[in-house]
Scaffold this motif. Structure first.
Motif, PDB file in Angstrom:
ATOM      1  N   CYS A  59       0.906   8.967   7.612  1.00  0.00           N
ATOM      2  CA  CYS A  59       0.838   8.698   6.178  1.00  0.00           C
ATOM      3  C   CYS A  59      -0.555   9.028   5.646  1.00  0.00           C
ATOM      4  CB  CYS A  59       1.188   7.248   5.863  1.00  0.00           C
ATOM      5  SG  CYS A  59       0.006   6.022   6.487  1.00  0.00           S
ATOM      6  N   ILE A  60      -0.604   9.284   4.360  1.00  0.00           N
ATOM      7  CA  ILE A  60      -1.856   9.426   3.602  1.00  0.00           C
ATOM      8  C   ILE A  60      -1.631   8.612   2.340  1.00  0.00           C
ATOM      9  CG2 ILE A  60      -3.514  11.000   2.531  1.00  0.00           C
ATOM     10  CD1 ILE A  60      -2.149  13.296   4.134  1.00  0.00           C
ATOM     11  N   THR A  61      -2.245   7.424   2.252  1.00  0.00           N
ATOM     12  CA  THR A  61      -1.863   6.529   1.173  1.00  0.00           C
ATOM     13  C   THR A  61      -3.052   5.840   0.511  1.00  0.00           C
ATOM     14  OG1 THR A  61      -1.617   4.460   2.427  1.00  0.00           O
ATOM     15  CG2 THR A  61       0.222   6.001   2.503  1.00  0.00           C
ATOM     16  N   ALA A  62      -2.852   5.505  -0.747  1.00  0.00           N
ATOM     17  CA  ALA A  62      -3.871   4.799  -1.518  1.00  0.00           C
ATOM     18  C   ALA A  62      -4.112   3.396  -0.976  1.00  0.00           C
ATOM     19  CB  ALA A  62      -3.451   4.724  -2.982  1.00  0.00           C
ATOM     20  N   ALA A  63      -3.013   2.669  -0.704  1.00  0.00           N
ATOM     21  CA  ALA A  63      -3.150   1.283  -0.264  1.00  0.00           C
ATOM     22  C   ALA A  63      -3.838   1.171   1.086  1.00  0.00           C
ATOM     23  CB  ALA A  63      -1.794   0.595  -0.232  1.00  0.00           C
ATOM     24  N   SER A  64      -3.922   2.281   1.837  1.00  0.00           N
ATOM     25  CA  SER A  64      -4.660   2.256   3.112  1.00  0.00           C
ATOM     26  C   SER A  64      -6.128   1.916   2.912  1.00  0.00           C
ATOM     27  CB  SER A  64      -4.521   3.590   3.840  1.00  0.00           C
ATOM     28  OG  SER A  64      -3.230   3.764   4.360  1.00  0.00           O
ATOM     29  N   ASN A  65      -6.640   2.022   1.689  1.00  0.00           N
ATOM     30  CA  ASN A  65      -7.996   1.545   1.412  1.00  0.00           C
ATOM     31  C   ASN A  65      -8.159   0.080   1.783  1.00  0.00           C
ATOM     32  OD1 ASN A  65      -9.904   3.529  -0.186  1.00  0.00           O
ATOM     33  ND2 ASN A  65      -7.816   3.940  -0.903  1.00  0.00           N
ATOM     34  N   ALA A  66      -7.060  -0.662   1.794  1.00  0.00           N
ATOM     35  CA  ALA A  66      -7.133  -2.089   2.080  1.00  0.00           C
ATOM     36  C   ALA A  66      -6.144  -2.568   3.138  1.00  0.00           C
ATOM     37  CB  ALA A  66      -6.925  -2.888   0.794  1.00  0.00           C
ATOM     38  N   ASN A  67      -5.113  -1.772   3.454  1.00  0.00           N
ATOM     39  CA  ASN A  67      -4.110  -2.250   4.422  1.00  0.00           C
ATOM     40  C   ASN A  67      -4.091  -1.448   5.719  1.00  0.00           C
ATOM     41  OD1 ASN A  67      -2.632   0.111   4.025  1.00  0.00           O
ATOM     42  ND2 ASN A  67      -1.010  -0.843   2.821  1.00  0.00           N
ATOM     43  N   SER A  68      -5.118  -0.654   5.983  1.00  0.00           N
ATOM     44  CA  SER A  68      -5.105   0.256   7.134  1.00  0.00           C
ATOM     45  C   SER A  68      -5.015  -0.479   8.470  1.00  0.00           C
ATOM     46  CB  SER A  68      -6.344   1.150   7.114  1.00  0.00           C
ATOM     47  OG  SER A  68      -7.536   0.390   7.089  1.00  0.00           O
ATOM     48  N   HIS A  69      -5.491  -1.709   8.524  1.00  0.00           N
ATOM     49  CA  HIS A  69      -5.379  -2.498   9.760  1.00  0.00           C
ATOM     50  C   HIS A  69      -3.930  -2.551  10.232  1.00  0.00           C
ATOM     51  CE1 HIS A  69      -5.834  -5.872  12.558  1.00  0.00           C
ATOM     52  NE2 HIS A  69      -4.825  -6.457  11.927  1.00  0.00           N
ATOM     53  N   TRP A  70      -3.011  -2.826   9.312  1.00  0.00           N
ATOM     54  CA  TRP A  70      -1.604  -2.940   9.675  1.00  0.00           C
ATOM     55  C   TRP A  70      -0.981  -1.566   9.895  1.00  0.00           C
ATOM     56  CZ3 TRP A  70      -4.136  -5.918   6.075  1.00  0.00           C
ATOM     57  CH2 TRP A  70      -4.289  -7.261   6.429  1.00  0.00           C
ATOM     58  N   GLY A  71      -1.437  -0.563   9.162  1.00  0.00           N
ATOM     59  CA  GLY A  71      -0.967   0.789   9.421  1.00  0.00           C
ATOM     60  C   GLY A  71      -1.308   1.245  10.834  1.00  0.00           C
ATOM     61  N   GLY A  72      -2.505   0.891  11.286  1.00  0.00           N
ATOM     62  CA  GLY A  72      -2.908   1.247  12.635  1.00  0.00           C
ATOM     63  C   GLY A  72      -2.016   0.615  13.689  1.00  0.00           C
ATOM     64  N   ILE A  73      -1.560  -0.602  13.445  1.00  0.00           N
ATOM     65  CA  ILE A  73      -0.653  -1.266  14.380  1.00  0.00           C
ATOM     66  C   ILE A  73       0.688  -0.530  14.430  1.00  0.00           C
ATOM     67  CG2 ILE A  73       0.671  -3.384  14.815  1.00  0.00           C
ATOM     68  CD1 ILE A  73      -1.729  -4.932  13.604  1.00  0.00           C
ATOM     69  N   VAL A  74       1.218  -0.177  13.270  1.00  0.00           N
ATOM     70  CA  VAL A  74       2.493   0.539  13.227  1.00  0.00           C
ATOM     71  C   VAL A  74       2.372   1.865  13.959  1.00  0.00           C
ATOM     72  CG1 VAL A  74       4.175   1.681  11.725  1.00  0.00           C
ATOM     73  CG2 VAL A  74       3.261  -0.563  11.100  1.00  0.00           C
ATOM     74  N   TYR A  75       1.278   2.584  13.732  1.00  0.00           N
ATOM     75  CA  TYR A  75       1.126   3.892  14.379  1.00  0.00           C
ATOM     76  C   TYR A  75       1.004   3.749  15.893  1.00  0.00           C
ATOM     77  CZ  TYR A  75      -0.401   8.615  15.361  1.00  0.00           C
ATOM     78  OH  TYR A  75      -0.489   9.888  15.860  1.00  0.00           O
ATOM     79  N   ALA A  76       0.287   2.727  16.340  1.00  0.00           N
ATOM     80  CA  ALA A  76       0.084   2.543  17.779  1.00  0.00           C
ATOM     81  C   ALA A  76       1.337   2.020  18.473  1.00  0.00           C
ATOM     82  CB  ALA A  76      -1.085   1.587  18.012  1.00  0.00           C
ATOM     83  N   LYS A  77       2.045   1.090  17.844  1.00  0.00           N
ATOM     84  CA  LYS A  77       3.160   0.400  18.503  1.00  0.00           C
ATOM     85  C   LYS A  77       4.511   1.071  18.234  1.00  0.00           C
ATOM     86  CE  LYS A  77       0.577  -3.047  20.031  1.00  0.00           C
ATOM     87  NZ  LYS A  77       0.379  -3.349  21.474  1.00  0.00           N
ATOM     88  N   ARG A  78       4.698   1.596  17.046  1.00  0.00           N
ATOM     89  CA  ARG A  78       5.914   2.266  16.599  1.00  0.00           C
ATOM     90  C   ARG A  78       7.100   1.314  16.445  1.00  0.00           C
ATOM     91  NH1 ARG A  78       4.929   7.923  16.764  1.00  0.00           N
ATOM     92  NH2 ARG A  78       2.649   8.046  16.937  1.00  0.00           N
ATOM     93  N   THR A  79       7.487   0.642  17.538  1.00  0.00           N
ATOM     94  CA  THR A  79       8.649  -0.240  17.496  1.00  0.00           C
ATOM     95  C   THR A  79       8.298  -1.590  18.123  1.00  0.00           C
ATOM     96  OG1 THR A  79       9.468   0.583  19.627  1.00  0.00           O
ATOM     97  CG2 THR A  79      10.258   1.693  17.632  1.00  0.00           C
ATOM     98  N   GLY A  80       9.189  -2.557  17.921  1.00  0.00           N
ATOM     99  CA  GLY A  80       8.978  -3.880  18.489  1.00  0.00           C
ATOM    100  C   GLY A  80       8.532  -4.873  17.438  1.00  0.00           C
ATOM    101  N   PRO A  81       8.483  -6.145  17.781  1.00  0.00           N
ATOM    102  CA  PRO A  81       8.173  -7.202  16.806  1.00  0.00           C
ATOM    103  C   PRO A  81       6.821  -7.028  16.126  1.00  0.00           C
ATOM    104  CG  PRO A  81       9.080  -8.152  18.814  1.00  0.00           C
ATOM    105  CD  PRO A  81       8.851  -6.693  19.104  1.00  0.00           C
ATOM    106  N   GLU A  82       5.782  -6.632  16.870  1.00  0.00           N
ATOM    107  CA  GLU A  82       4.465  -6.491  16.261  1.00  0.00           C
ATOM    108  C   GLU A  82       4.454  -5.356  15.242  1.00  0.00           C
ATOM    109  OE1 GLU A  82      -0.275  -6.213  17.519  1.00  0.00           O
ATOM    110  OE2 GLU A  82       1.276  -6.042  19.065  1.00  0.00           O
ATOM    111  N   ALA A  83       5.073  -4.236  15.607  1.00  0.00           N
ATOM    112  CA  ALA A  83       5.151  -3.102  14.683  1.00  0.00           C
ATOM    113  C   ALA A  83       5.979  -3.456  13.455  1.00  0.00           C
ATOM    114  CB  ALA A  83       5.744  -1.887  15.389  1.00  0.00           C
ATOM    115  N   ASP A  84       7.087  -4.152  13.673  1.00  0.00           N
ATOM    116  CA  ASP A  84       7.950  -4.525  12.548  1.00  0.00           C
ATOM    117  C   ASP A  84       7.229  -5.457  11.580  1.00  0.00           C
ATOM    118  OD1 ASP A  84       9.921  -3.026  13.761  1.00  0.00           O
ATOM    119  OD2 ASP A  84      11.051  -4.747  14.505  1.00  0.00           O
ATOM    120  N   ALA A  85       6.469  -6.413  12.136  1.00  0.00           N
ATOM    121  CA  ALA A  85       5.729  -7.340  11.277  1.00  0.00           C
ATOM    122  C   ALA A  85       4.638  -6.614  10.503  1.00  0.00           C
ATOM    123  CB  ALA A  85       5.120  -8.464  12.124  1.00  0.00           C
TER     124      ALA A  85
END
Length: 312
Positions: free
Chosen positions: A212-238
């Motif tokens: 992704c390339i997104t505006a909100a990543s200015n403030a939510n990139s921490h959670w984006g990094g989790i999704v990219y690293a984990k892809r699936t599973g409870p942590e990624a879903d959350a």
């Protein structure tokens, strides 16, 4: 997608400014460092969120040069270089290449509405030929803003004519079916599809997109990094649920001043509220609404931001 140049989470970075509306490169560099340390794989600078079209040609060059001079790796930067003027687009693209950026994000020529695919093909053909190689070109599909979309047929023609040069797309249409069609049609040829909408990150990765390339990543990139690293599973879903909630929080008020407000409050640095007209800072009521929405999304305080500011 393997071997994507900008694979992962990329913030569409806000451009910091001083009271005179000139770019504040020290403040912007500090934010860029925080982003790279908190979930971002790359940085899209001088795009819509960065107010690129509110800056002149020389200012845009100075911003890119200033970030690199202050230690932001050029290899992590994807500057926006698409202008209404053909020669400006060529000049900015060459400049980005010479600065060491592996790719650029290009709006279509957006002033004249309703150009044909033949006209757009001719435009991008001229750009590619005049630039002369050495940099990947990513198409910026944002029809709500540019009023000039990239059709699947046009993308196919450009890929066939310029393999390895037309490298990918940022799709900010909000139309997941369109993103999905781009992945299914072109990803097999190494074409990188990036969602411009946070809520689609997990889906587009599963589909074979690049991130992704997104505006909100200015403030939510921490959670984006989790999704990219984990892809699936409870942590990624959350984490994806938080991305979706923060995207909605970001769009609950005018997007660009709203993100500036969140960063200003998170850092204690009121300078982040400075914005170039015709954009305006949020009203007090809007500011409270934005802050409350980010809080309700479970995203405050922003991880590490107050610590990073205190360490400067």
């Amino acid at each position: 997608m393997k071997n994507a140049i900008y694979g992962g989470v990329n913030a569409a970075v806000l451009t910091a400014m001083g009271p005179d509306l000139a770019p504040d490169l020290d403040r912007m560099t500090s934010h860029a460092r925080w982003l790279l340390a908190n979930g971002c794989n790359g940085l899209g600078v001088l795009g819509t969120t960065g107010e690129a079209n509110s800056f002149g040609l020389h200012e845009r060059k100075a911003i890119l040069e200033g970030l690199v001079a202050r230690g932001i790796p050029a290899a992590k930067l994807m500057p926006g270089t698409g202008c209404a003027s053909l020669t400006d687009s060529v000049e900015l693209t060459k400049h980005a290449r010479d600065a060491g950026c592996p790719g650029v994000l290009m709006l279509p020529p957006f002033y004249y509405k309703g150009p044909s695919d033949d006209g757009l093909f001719a435009y991008f053909s001229e750009v590619v030929q005049r630039v002369g190689g050495g940099v990947a070109i990513y198409l910026y599909h944002f029809p709500q803003q540019s009023a000039v979309p990239f059709s699947l047929d046009l993308i196919g023609r450009l890929l066939k004519a310029f393999p390895g040069v037309i490298k990918g797309v940022k799709d900010s249409s909000g139309d997941y079916a369109n993103m999905q069609a781009m992945v299914r049609e072109f990803a097999k040829d190494g074409f990188e599809v990036y969602s411009g909408s946070d809520e689609f990150l997990q889906q587009i990765l599963a589909e074979g997109g690049a991130g992704c390339i997104t505006a909100a990543s200015n403030a939510n990139s921490h959670w984006g990094g989790i999704v990219y690293a984990k892809r699936t599973g409870p942590e990624a879903d959350a984490a994806q649920a938080t991305l979706t909630a923060t995207r909605r929080a970001a769009t609950s008020v005018p997007l660009i001043p709203g993100l500036r407000e969140i960063i200003a409050r998170s850092t204690g640095d009121a300078g982040w509220r400075v914005i170039r007209p015709p954009h305006l800072p949020l009203t007090a009521e809007q500011a409270e609404k934005a802050w409350a929405a980010w809080g309700a999304a479970g995203a405050l305080p922003l991880p590490g931001m107050a610590t990073a500011k205190a360490a400067e």
